[in-house]
Design an enzyme around this catalytic site. Structure first.
Site, PDB file in Angstrom:
ATOM      1  N   ILE A   1      -2.688   7.654   1.157  1.00 20.76           N
ATOM      2  CA  ILE A   1      -3.965   7.124   0.959  1.00 20.76           C
ATOM      3  C   ILE A   1      -4.232   5.733   0.547  1.00 20.76           C
ATOM      4  CG2 ILE A   1      -5.645   8.016  -0.579  1.00 20.76           C
ATOM      5  CD1 ILE A   1      -3.074  10.222  -1.838  1.00 20.76           C
TER       6      ILE A   1
ATOM      7  N   GLY B   1       1.855   7.282  -0.830  1.00 21.49           N
ATOM      8  CA  GLY B   1       1.698   7.509   0.695  1.00 21.49           C
ATOM      9  C   GLY B   1       0.396   6.573   1.147  1.00 21.49           C
TER      10      GLY B   1
ATOM     11  N   LYS C   1       4.378   4.313 -10.184  1.00 15.37           N
ATOM     12  CA  LYS C   1       3.341   4.117  -9.562  1.00 15.37           C
ATOM     13  C   LYS C   1       2.153   4.274 -10.496  1.00 15.37           C
ATOM     14  CE  LYS C   1       4.936   7.256  -5.979  1.00 15.37           C
ATOM     15  NZ  LYS C   1       5.016   9.011  -5.523  1.00 15.37           N
TER      16      LYS C   1
ATOM     17  N   GLU D   1       0.593  -0.808  -0.425  1.00 14.45           N
ATOM     18  CA  GLU D   1      -0.003   0.011  -0.152  1.00 14.45           C
ATOM     19  C   GLU D   1       1.119   1.674  -0.608  1.00 14.45           C
ATOM     20  OE1 GLU D   1      -2.586   1.204  -1.127  1.00 14.45           O
ATOM     21  OE2 GLU D   1      -4.048   0.125   0.337  1.00 14.45           O
TER      22      GLU D   1
ATOM     23  N   GLU E   1      14.583  16.614  -4.415  1.00 17.38           N
ATOM     24  CA  GLU E   1      16.031  15.353  -3.361  1.00 17.38           C
ATOM     25  C   GLU E   1      17.717  16.296  -4.244  1.00 17.38           C
ATOM     26  OE1 GLU E   1      16.436  12.346  -1.912  1.00 17.38           O
ATOM     27  OE2 GLU E   1      14.524  11.550  -2.044  1.00 17.38           O
TER      28      GLU E   1
ATOM     29  N   GLY F   1       6.167  11.646   3.071  1.00 14.57           N
ATOM     30  CA  GLY F   1       6.342  11.803   4.382  1.00 14.57           C
ATOM     31  C   GLY F   1       6.447  10.328   5.414  1.00 14.57           C
TER      32      GLY F   1
ATOM     33  N   VAL G   1       1.973   3.160  -3.009  1.00 14.71           N
ATOM     34  CA  VAL G   1       1.606   4.654  -4.201  1.00 14.71           C
ATOM     35  C   VAL G   1       0.854   5.524  -3.377  1.00 14.71           C
ATOM     36  CG1 VAL G   1      -0.065   4.486  -6.301  1.00 14.71           C
ATOM     37  CG2 VAL G   1       1.292   2.463  -6.005  1.00 14.71           C
TER      38      VAL G   1
END
Lengths: 435, 435
Positions: free
Chosen positions: A135, A133, A204, A128, A189, A301, A131
């Site tokens: 959600i 984060g 993704k 999970e 980055e 995050g 893709v």
């Protein structure tokens, strides 16, 4: 009931977040899962580095030690990439351990082989967090929308790109300035290529499309385009015409086959997706029974990603007593029942376009251009000439077209570029009306 | 593998939609579930009514015949209400059949008893379709967000109310005109009370809050207010101040306890929820690890609701081989581990306010009002006087306050209403900043 023992591979941003969430919400999580989920060991790159959150945790520099530890029930892979991570995941599966991973590259590039092995060994691989984060979009497509024939996915699935485009929109600044700001805030980055060139979004999209349509993972077939060529003036012109420019991942079922593409696109301002700003992600799904639905949240995050990792842990803990053949299939559809739907080349896709070109201010210039479009069956919606311009001086022309096949647009822009009244490059961005 | 046999109680809008989706997408659904899901029998109110979609289907006028049929594996209850529906569901559970239902009233009012019985009998009761139609919000809160301590839910969960408020916003018309339009379009019932008075939304909020916070279902503790008193001028004033008026279901965890309330509220226009128009539903969840996330889609209608019913069927089909104690718990948290969190009375909740009042245009009028607010510790954000007004004539005053406890606002409006310079009623709508 006995605690489930988890081994973490990687204690970086997401690994640290996962540990923090599991500890802070230990009570709520075990009230939900019915069992305690305990991190028993973690593999780190540098054992000597001082850490404050690892009391009671067995640390090792060797990921394989955790993978081979008979006391570990579930391996959580948060190393990233497809080197050690791939080795460790395959060996964990061989050792009949369940795996949870946040590694989109690993799944997009090697998922077919990984899931086949997992199926043979009777273990689960949950991803999970790979893709969007936190959600729960994998769960939503795989389980929540299980009744539907899914027709289309359109997603803002790279927070770095969305931050940059949102900032360009709000400040009027150019790409370089927005990228620098993103880097300063830690949203991009030092080497941002992976994000701004669209590769991350393509990983993704590969995963989402496979789950939505029941097709094998086919990363190499995605058309990938980044945001480096989006100019400040395009964002301003789009705004004037009622659109925002977003970096989209698009997967669409058409009569001819499946479109898989990642690129910047104009979308009407009133659409919800157009209002997803900053580093947030959102995915719009269109399905035959449900119609359009949208899922919005933090796409990256430490703790948002940990939210997905831990949800996967809870799922795995619950499903361990299920017959393997009754579990939720990795790619939503039962193995062996994936479809061989054709994937379309980018020239075959159909979309509308935004064009920006510089022409010399002479009689007949627009007539020559519109004749080229007309001959190729392309209809023009809007023409906007910027600046008045003296005769024979350069003026900027913006055009919005109706939907056409990309190969016709390629032919049209090639022919227009050859007109001696057209100076310089033609900027071209696809335009998608999603709702 | 053997087909799963389903008995449908009710072949109305949702029943017909469920049958249509199961048949149209039979191939995709069994590729996902690994088994065929076959509707074997249906109970209807009127056997004599001609139907075109029931070939090969055993029809009966007696729901209990299906509930007692040993050939039926799963009962899908789409009768509604808590009369026959309740009887049938309890008896199906007694007969050790799994149940799928779209019945929000049944779950909100009797869910605690139903789930207890289901737990004893080792069967599942699935109710995704009971809240927000096809949006998989139950699954999202229960499984997708399982890592989180959920702090707040704010939802547009009644499509009828949202349609009426959206129409008032767009046309400038009043409530009666918008309700009539909703009725003509089939978005409101001939007797619309259940929707426009907020009861339907309160049923749904009861269910969502229980799953989010791990508390028993407590419908009777929800503060319920409908939209009949929202005036066209309030929508216009709110618009002028940068807000939209939406009918919200709000569940919030505070230090003092849980707030559960359904009422109209101003929300800032730039928030995604403010842009959810027409009959669409959306739920914003705020959780400690994930942060804010939002789920948007169709909240009603034959096939959107069927989408949720069929997703539940697939879930149940998959979970039948799971140890009952390892299944996803009905209310997200394991039975026996629900929390006895206090629910706050409406006087204890904290929110900001929009006020509209008529005052006589005299010196010192505003000073008297602001003194009352000041004495109660309520700060005023914005004051807007509409119309110039001759001395001693009526003018309309709009005020936005900062957050305060509702009991202070009650005291303030009571005191203000007694001022002899204030004429007529004071319109008061709560104002929520959600993101």
């Amino acid at each position: 009931m006995k605690a489930v023992k988890v081994g973490l591979l990687g204690l970086g941003t997401v690994g640290g977040g996962t540990l923090a969430v599991l500890r802070r919400n230990a009570d709520e999580i075990s009230r939900r899962a019915g069992r305690e989920i305990r991190v028993a060991a973690a593999a780190v790159r540098d054992l000597a580095k001082p850490r404050d959150t690892v009391d009671g945790l067995k640390l090792t520099a060797d990921a394989m030690q955790i993978v081979d530890d008979p006391g570990i029930d579930i391996v959580v892979e948060l190393i990233g990439g497809d080197g050690v991570a791939k080795q460790a995941v395959l060996r964990a599966i061989d050792n009949r351990k369940h795996v949870v991973t946040a590694n989109k590259a690993l799944i997009a590039l090697h998922g077919n082989a990984i899931f086949e092995k997992a199926q043979q060994r009777g273990v689960m691989v949950a991803f999970e967090a790979a893709v969007a984060g936190g959600i729960p979009i994998i769960k939503t497509l795989r389980e929540g929308l299980a009744a539907n024939r899914i027709e289309e996915l359109a997603g803002i699935i790279n927070g770095t790109c969305n931050y940059i485009l949102t900032r360009m929109q709000e400040s009027g600044g150019d790409f370089g300035e927005a990228l620098a700001a993103a880097q300063q805030l830690g949203y991009a980055e030092a080497d941002p290529a992976f994000d701004i060139d669209g590769v991350d979004a393509a990983h993704k999209l590969t995963i989402l499309a496979s789950i939505a349509f029941g097709i094998p993972l086919q990363f190499e077939r995605v058309h990938v385009q980044g945001i480096t060529e989006v100019a400040a003036e395009d964002i301003a012109f789009a705004d004037e015409l009622g659109y925002r420019i977003k970096h989209l991942g698009l997967a669409r079922r058409t009569a001819a086959g499946i479109e898989l593409r990642v690129h910047p696109a104009l979308i009407p301002k009133r659409e919800l997706l157009a209002n997803v700003g900053g580093v947030m992600n959102a995915i719009l799904a269109r399905a035959d029974a449900l119609g359009p639905s949208l899922y919005y949240g933090a796409g990256a995050g430490a703790e948002p990603t940990a939210s997905a990792v831990v949800a996967d842990l809870v799922d795995v803990v619950r499903a361990v007593t299920t017959d393997p053949e009754n579990r939720v299939p990795h790619l939503a559809f039962q193995p062996g029942s994936l479809a061989a739907l054709p994937l379309l080349a980018i020239e075959q896709i159909e979309t509308a376009y935004y064009l920006r070109l510089k022409v010399l201010n002479r009689p007949g210039v627009l007539a020559a251009i519109t004749r080229i479009f007309g001959d190729l069956g392309i209809s023009i919606d809007t023409v906007l000439q910027k600046g008045r311009g003296q005769p024979n001086q350069e003026v900027t022309v913006i055009m919005l077209t109706q939907v056409t096949q990309e190969r016709h647009m390629n032919a049209a822009t090639a022919a227009i570029a050859k007109l001696d009244t057209v100076t310089g490059d033609i900027a071209r961005i696809r335009l998608e009306k999603l709702s």
